[in-house]
Design an enzyme around this catalytic site. Sequence first.
Site, PDB file in Angstrom:
ATOM      1  N   ALA A  63      14.771  -1.128  57.899  1.00 41.82           N
ATOM      2  CA  ALA A  63      14.156  -0.989  59.217  1.00 41.82           C
ATOM      3  C   ALA A  63      13.953  -2.373  59.822  1.00 41.82           C
ATOM      4  CB  ALA A  63      12.820  -0.274  59.075  1.00 41.82           C
ATOM      5  N   GLY A 102      16.481   2.465  55.220  1.00 42.67           N
ATOM      6  CA  GLY A 102      17.138   3.241  56.270  1.00 42.67           C
ATOM      7  C   GLY A 102      18.645   3.080  56.274  1.00 42.67           C
ATOM      8  N   GLU A 105      19.935   5.399  53.797  1.00 40.57           N
ATOM      9  CA  GLU A 105      19.744   6.780  54.279  1.00 40.57           C
ATOM     10  C   GLU A 105      20.795   7.162  55.315  1.00 40.57           C
ATOM     11  OE1 GLU A 105      15.432   6.184  55.061  1.00 40.57           O
ATOM     12  OE2 GLU A 105      15.264   8.118  54.035  1.00 40.57           O
ATOM     13  N   GLU A 125      11.263   1.467  49.854  1.00 40.86           N
ATOM     14  CA  GLU A 125      10.099   1.713  50.710  1.00 40.86           C
ATOM     15  C   GLU A 125       8.770   1.672  49.963  1.00 40.86           C
ATOM     16  OE1 GLU A 125      12.939   3.313  50.755  1.00 40.86           O
ATOM     17  OE2 GLU A 125      13.600   3.555  52.827  1.00 40.86           O
TER      18      GLU A 125
END
Length: 694
Positions: A63, A102, A105, A125
């Site tokens: 992120a 992210g 992901e 995370e």
Amino acid sequence: MSEPVTLRVENTVAVISIENPPVNALSHAVRSGLAEKIQSAISDDAVKAIVLTAEGRTFPAGADVREFGRPRETPILSQVCDLLESSPKPTIAAVHGNALGGGFELALACHYRVVLRSAKLGLPEVKLGVLPGGGGTQRVPRIVGAAAALDLMLTGKPISAQKALDLGLVDQMAEADVADAAMAMARNVIADGSKTRPTRERVEGLQDAVGFANAIAARREKKKNDPQPSVAEIINCVEAAQILPFEAGLAKERAAFDECETGPEATAMRHAFFAERRAVKVPELKGATLREVKLIGVVGAGTMGAGIAIACLDAGFPVVLVERDQDGLERGIQRIVANYDKSVAKGRIDAATGEERLSRLTGTTKMQDLAPVDLIIEAVFEDEQVKRNVFAQLDAVMKPGGILATNTSYLDIDALAATISRPQDVVGYHFFSPAHIMKLLEVVVGGKTDSNVVATGFELARKLRKVPVRAGVADGFIGNRVLAAYRLAADFMLEDGATPAQIDAAMRAYGFPIGPYQVLDMAGLDISWARRKRLAATRAPEDRYVAIGDKICEQGWFGQKAGRGYYIHDQDGGPVENPDVLAIVEEERRLQGIAPRSFSEQEIQERCLFAMANEGARLVSEGVALRPSDVDVVLLYGYGFPRHRGGPMMAADQAGLLTVKNALTNWQVEEPRFWAPSPLFDELIKNGKKFGDL
Ligand code: NAD
């Protein structure tokens, strides 16, 4: 600025490319660009498959840190992932560099994944007190089952491309050009009928239902006392992947993410993340020219010297190690050899690596051998006279422009520097024990230290993979000053009615791996005894002095190494309370006329923490620490302060500065000087500010 996401169509393949240097962070602009380009590729009839790739050194590495802790603007990542996954045209991720958080992901939401052999993939995370929020908790277990998914998410450690391939998380490894390999795969998929393969529909990880449930139960048991809410939530979400439909699992993940992100633990962990990055912003680095460090000398091959030598060897430096006699040298070298033997035996390094590192070590008993060295780190006994003698000898042999760093824990660096002809080259590089493992390096700046020497310390820390913090000269610098306040607060409670075991248990409950008396037993009680003796002359007679530690030392009970300290260590089944210490405590209470009272766990924790925060505030006011967040970094990386609490200054911010100041003021009746709140409290409170704002 050019667009962070571009789309081009090559024959029938749409290539969507992310370009947001330096690490292609998934900022709002990137997410919006992705959503738009994915939609246009889907609606373009000429496109039969979509390749997702990234420019520069990496696939998105996570992120955008600037958006941490703020409400996310749409599209949020999971919406972009949903677009990729529900695409009627096959989507293929071409992954290189570090696909983390992210970024990983995003790749997981594609139907197929090709990775470069050197790539790393991970879901870190948990290290920021949150959990994957882009569907990671639902997609990974559907492919690999609960055990591997939880390993990935609970450790936060990245895995290699090979491991990802073995687990089935990726489909193909590329040796050179990953984008080319992904294009080739796209053409094959098109030739094969353009089959999509949404991860949400995969079941291979769910097939062994009992194994899945057992892995959940085992992790839940193992982590039942973990204070971080995100740990329990990761387990809950992975469990949801088995028992809930995909959409419901995603909703659960989103709710858990939001809950964790705004909680105190994640706030503290984000603070720790940013505080570490701020700590390297120090005035001396501006415009500084680094001094060249190619060859390092270490003087003293005891506990610290051997550890420092290992840290330097591990980082690729050749090291000259000096001891006062042959016996001492052999013992020191033996420590270093034993360290590498152990690393090889445990499989951390291979034998050839161990040998290569050792081959860069030269042992000697002659100071003259330090003549060619660029940087000397002195780690002899903590005794002013011994250090002065060593400094004089080094002054005579060191080359011009060489750096003389001392590892002293407490001594006045300016006083030491003043005894030689080159005070500008003298600095403190304060390592922590074990020096090759502990991350913290206090770079102690003396009154005459050259800026270039300070800057070189920060550069050395980077090469040694340490976390550097600038400190000014003060007894104990930042860390040991705060530690002394922590111990004094504990000692007052000990004399007033608590036991060492109670205080240790309360601080463990707060999150420290061990309590203050356990630390003393481990480090050796004689070290702090020597400091107390050294400071005896400067102590104000009206200050309260707790003599319990001295009485214990007088018995020769120096802790673990002596078999006895605050605890007895020579019994099977671990340390037990030392009844003789309890008797000493009682006797001291009697002598001081103290009627013992009880302390709750909360009071023990508050007294210890508020004492630390108050000392930290004093250090900032005195200019010894540049900012409160530096105090936090020191405590987090050098003293086992629990990361999910963010450090003592963050803990004070979270408790509320007015609450802390009022508590300190109340305790002042007992001990006026020790508990006197630093003026920084009032300054901040009246301006509606916190330590975190400085
Ligand atoms: P130690 O007693 O284990 O080692 C000191 C070594 O220095 C001994 O091997 C001794 O033979 C050698 N030595 C003494 N005089 C010498 C001389 N003239 N020339 C060459 N070698 C000489 O001590 P330590 O725990 O390694 O501490 C070393 C320094 O590091 C001290 O200043 C201490 O305060 C500091 N320090 C210690 C710790 C810790 O946890 N032990 C942590 C941070 C800093």
